[in-house]
Design a protein around this motif. Structure first.
Motif, PDB file in Angstrom:
ATOM      1  N   ASP A 632       0.856  -1.181   0.000  1.00 27.48           N
ATOM      2  CA  ASP A 632       0.000   0.000   0.000  1.00 27.48           C
ATOM      3  C   ASP A 632       0.893   1.233   0.000  1.00 27.48           C
ATOM      4  OD1 ASP A 632      -2.198   1.589   0.001  1.00 27.48           O
ATOM      5  OD2 ASP A 632      -2.774   1.219   2.089  1.00 27.48           O
ATOM      6  N   ARG A 633       0.336   2.352  -0.471  1.00 28.66           N
ATOM      7  CA  ARG A 633       1.061   3.608  -0.477  1.00 28.66           C
ATOM      8  C   ARG A 633       0.140   4.709   0.041  1.00 28.66           C
ATOM      9  NH1 ARG A 633       4.265   3.855  -6.335  1.00 28.66           N
ATOM     10  NH2 ARG A 633       5.286   1.817  -6.169  1.00 28.66           N
ATOM     11  N   TYR A 634       0.696   5.583   0.839  1.00 28.26           N
ATOM     12  CA  TYR A 634      -0.036   6.760   1.323  1.00 28.26           C
ATOM     13  C   TYR A 634       0.063   7.825   0.248  1.00 28.26           C
ATOM     14  CZ  TYR A 634      -1.316  10.681   4.381  1.00 28.26           C
ATOM     15  OH  TYR A 634      -1.926  11.783   4.927  1.00 28.26           O
ATOM     16  N   TRP A 635      -1.065   8.494  -0.041  1.00 32.57           N
ATOM     17  CA  TRP A 635      -1.100   9.346  -1.226  1.00 32.57           C
ATOM     18  C   TRP A 635      -0.100  10.497  -1.167  1.00 32.57           C
ATOM     19  CZ3 TRP A 635      -2.688  14.556  -1.221  1.00 32.57           C
ATOM     20  CH2 TRP A 635      -3.233  15.022  -0.009  1.00 32.57           C
ATOM     21  N   ARG A 638       3.465   8.814  -2.119  1.00 35.79           N
ATOM     22  CA  ARG A 638       3.337   7.790  -3.152  1.00 35.79           C
ATOM     23  C   ARG A 638       4.650   7.525  -3.876  1.00 35.79           C
ATOM     24  NH1 ARG A 638      -1.128   5.683  -5.249  1.00 35.79           N
ATOM     25  NH2 ARG A 638      -2.372   7.165  -4.055  1.00 35.79           N
TER      26      ARG A 638
END
Length: 811
Positions: A632-635, A638
């Motif tokens: 997952d990536r935090y916006w 990113r």
């Protein structure tokens, strides 16, 4: 969020409080004896010296007193505090060697200054005597600091009293038998100081290779300068009028009258010095506004107010019996010099309250107070000669005291002035004023007042206090428990940074409750005490919020056995996960630096953070694709960070560089070039200076605060060499000022926790620091062409501050 509200049970007086109170009685009794000897010495000299010689003696004594006041704080207090906080014999030796350095250096400089000023009113022999006397006083104060730091207060009191008695005997011999006049009277100060060398810590000064390290100890230099500055301003107020009056075109009789009046009126200053010396160590272990400060204030007023009242109302007939006819102006001066002496003593004591909590905000107010005092003296002299000088000095001293008291109330609250004995002294003053026309009746009332004040002072007792917001608890500095806690908080105290903040629904460590005290005592100070099941459950809830539940569980392995088992399982999973991930990276030629981790075993459910070299981030993520089952990536991050979850165990946070929200903070090439290998582990670790910088950057660029777990990790890194190297690297990268400010916040929290105070956690960065870091760092990013990072930092700083502030307020 909820808070656990458990009242701390009342406790008996702490052992260090008992030691301080017992020491206070000895020191204050010694100071009173010394004061009586000094006044007796001055009175005898008014008979043995002519007015010109006495004026020279009074001015010289004023200079020596000024220099000695600085020496009595800048050397013994710094040494005593350093000895109390030392965790090893080498640190104690460094503290002693440092005190010797500043004693000799300060003595030479102060002696030169005193001699230079003395050339304005004294001959060559007297000037030389004053220079040597000043040097001896500085050098022998090392013995006083050694006795104070080793808590031998009874010996210290006896030594200082013996010094004063010897001074009187030697001085009278030199003046009356050898006929040396003012020169002999002043030389006695230095001769009497020589026996203090018997208690000189000779053994601790050995070790020639460590003198350079002692001289370079920045923390001790800073503390000495801070204490010396504050006391210099106090000493300046206490002596400037004595020297000034000798330089003014006044008659010899008027000058001597003023000087004798001031010397008698300064009795409260000696009392304030005694109370300050006795209470300073205990006050240093408290937070602002402690009831102990009110206790010190009461002890000062119990004696200072009656003494000032007696002196201010002394009938002329009594003064005529005590002093020769040449001192006829005394009766018109005493009421003003008594008030100014009381005010200057109060300034001395109030400034101690600021120094004890390392609050230097008093310096500017003190400087203004000195200017007001000098202005009052000058205006008074021009308006009314010597009498006007006394009146102006009185007004200036009172104004300076009120200025400082107002700041004290703003900074520490009104508790310092709780239950002060004001009514009785006012009634005593009224009685003494009424009886002034009848000298015999006044003498009886004054004697009774003095006896009552002495009895109340010597019989004053400290009361036990419960450990609350104002009072600290836990072991004092230098105890075995404290030393153990400092040497190694736990297996993971010197770990790598971890944890990005508290979890929702956690119990905050904000209130000074029994469970909060239990956690801080066990985790920070290694003071493990008996605790009930309910108290431990509450403390564990607080520990989970501060990422320290593993440390608490290991302190109570039987009662928290379930948590200990969970911690051990987490240890195994953590070690396995980190090794697997870093070995996979190394297999494809990608080294990694472990920069942030919640373990091993420090925080149940924690993750770890890895940084890879520039240009290898995407390849590293691909190399771990078989190891992870979800990513997952935090916006906002990113392009710089990816979260990888394995089938079991902690997640890996894979970073392209040390950055937060896409804002680069540390250069990758420097991080990898300076990184250290970790035994047989397949990852690299940051060198200590970089670990400290990562902690500070984590607070500055993401959390805007320090959690307890972060302070535990920072504490072992607070070494002068590490801090200097870390600041240099941060300055190279454009956030040196923010680095220093964040470090100061962390160090102050560490010092308070070490002193046994309660600290509300997390410790927030000041608003100015939280916002200024972007002002300092963004231009550097622009100059380096990192436009995207600069835009992010400028755009996100205020929303980040508002979000963190609202989150802290909601908790």
């Amino acid at each position: 969020m909820t808070s656990t509200r458990v009242s701390a049970p009342p406790t008996a007086a702490r052992p260090d409080d008992v030691t301080a109170v017992q020491g206070a009685r000895w020191v204050t009794a010694a100071w009173l004896t010394i004061g009586a000897l000094n006044y007796g010495y001055a009175l005898l000299l008014t008979r043995l010296l002519d007015v010109d010689d006495f004026a020279t003696f009074a001015a010289g004594q004023g200079l020596v007193l000024c220099a000695a006041t600085i020496a009595l704080v800048a050397i013994p207090w710094v040494l005593a505090q350093a000895l109390a906080r030392a965790r090893s014999e080498s640190e104690r030796g460094d503290a002693v060697r440092f005190s010797v350095v500043i004693a000799v250096t300060g003595g030479v400089l102060a002696g030169a200054v005193v001699a230079l000023v003395a050339t304005r009113f004294a001959g060559a022999a007297t000037v030389a005597a004053l220079g040597v006397v000043t040097l001896l006083i500085y050098v022998t104060r090392v013995s006083g600091g050694w006795l104070q730091g080793t808590e031998r207060m009874r010996t210290l009191a006896g030594v200082l009293t013996g010094e004063a008695a010897l001074k009187v005997g030697v001085g009278l011999f030199l003046v009356s038998v050898l006929g040396l006049g003012a020169t002999g009277a002043l030389a006695a100060f230095g001769i009497a100081a020589l026996p203090l060398l018997i208690w000189w810590p000779y053994r601790m000064t050995r070790g020639g290779g460590r003198w350079a390290q002692a001289r370079g100890n920045r923390d001790l230099w800073r503390r000495a300068i801070e204490l010396g500055t504050v006391q210099s301003l106090v000493a300046l107020m206490a002596t400037i009028d004595l020297v000034l009056v000798t330089l003014l075109p006044a008659g010899a009789a008027a000058t001597a009258s003023y000087q004798a009046s001031v010397m008698m009126g300064r009795a409260p200053l000696f009392l304030a010095s005694a109370v300050s010396v006795a209470f300073f160590p205990a006050l240093s272990r408290r937070r602002m506004g402690t009831p102990l400060a009110a206790n010190a204030m009461r002890m000062y007023l119990i004696v200072a107010l009656p003494v000032a009242a007696v002196y201010a109302t002394t009938p002329p007939a009594v003064l005529d019996v005590i002093f020769p006819a040449d001192y006829g102006m005394l009766s018109r001066l005493v009421m003003f010099t008594a008030v100014s002496g009381f005010a200057i003593g109060g300034i001395n004591l109030v400034s101690t309250f600021f120094q004890a909590v390392n609050d230097q905000s008093c310096q500017s107010r003190q400087a203004v107070g000195v200017l007001l005092f000098v202005a009052g003296l000058v205006i008074g002299w021009r308006a009314g000669g010597v009498l006007g000088l006394a009146i102006g000095g009185c007004c200036g001293a009172v104004a300076a005291l009120l200025l400082l008291v107002r700041l004290l109330v703003r900074r520490q609250g009104f508790r310092v002035f709780a239950q002060l004995p004001l009514v009785e002294p006012l009634l005593v003053t009224c009685v003494l004023v009424a009886l002034r026309p009848v000298p015999a009746a006044w003498l009886v009332a004054a004697t009774a007042t003095g006896i009552l004040a002495a009895v109340r002072f010597l019989g004053h007792r400290a009361t036990a206090t419960a450990p609350g917001v104002s009072e600290g608890s836990g072991p004092r500095q230098g105890t075995p428990a404290q030393a153990a806690g400092a040497a190694g908080v736990s297996a993971g105290a010197d770990r790598d940074p971890g944890g990005d903040g508290p979890r929702p629904g956690a119990v905050r460590l904000r209130e000074d409750t029994a469970c909060a005290r239990l956690l801080l005592d066990a985790v920070w100070r290694h003071d493990v005490r008996t605790a009930g099941e309910d108290e431990l459950r509450s403390a564990l809830a607080v520990a989970r919020d501060s990422n320290t539940e593993a440390l608490l569980a290991r302190c109570y392995p039987r009662q928290l056995a379930e948590t200990v088992a969970e911690v051990e399982q987490r240890d195994v999973a953590f070690r396995s996960g980190v090794r697997e991930a870093t070995e996979l990276l190394l297999a494809v030629g990608i080294p990694s630096v472990l920069i942030k981790a919640d373990g091993p075993g420090e925080h149940v459910g924690g993750d770890f953070d890895l940084v890879v070299p520039d240009g290898r981030w995407a390849a590293a993520a691909d190399a771990l694709s078989g190891w992870s089952v979800r990513r997952d990536r935090y916006w906002l991050e990113r392009s710089t960070k990816v979260l990888l979850w394995p089938r079991s165990g902690p997640a890996a946070h894979l970073h392209a560089s040390v950055c937060w929200f896409g804002v680069p903070v540390m250069a990758n090439d420097r991080l990898f070039a300076r990184a250290l290998t970790a035994d047989d582990r397949p990852w690299l670790e940051p060198r200590p200076a970089d670990r400290l910088r990562i902690w500070l950057a984590h607070a500055l660029f993401q959390n805007l605060s320090f959690e307890l777990s972060e302070l535990l990790a920072i504490r072992p890194l607070l070494r002068p060499d590490v801090m200097a190297e870390a600041w240099w690297e941060s300055a190279r990268e454009g956030w040196g000022t923010a680095h220093s400010q964040a470090l100061a916040t962390a160090m102050e929290a560490v010092r308070r926790l070490d002193r046994g105070e309660f600290v509300s956690l997390p410790v927030p960065l000041p608003t100015r620091v939280s916002l200024h870091v972007a002002v300092e760092h963004t231009p550097r990013l622009l100059r380096e062409g990192r436009i995207e990072g600069a835009v992010r930092e400028a755009a996100l700083r205020i929303p980040l501050y508002v979000t963190k502030s609202r989150k802290a307020g909601a908790s």
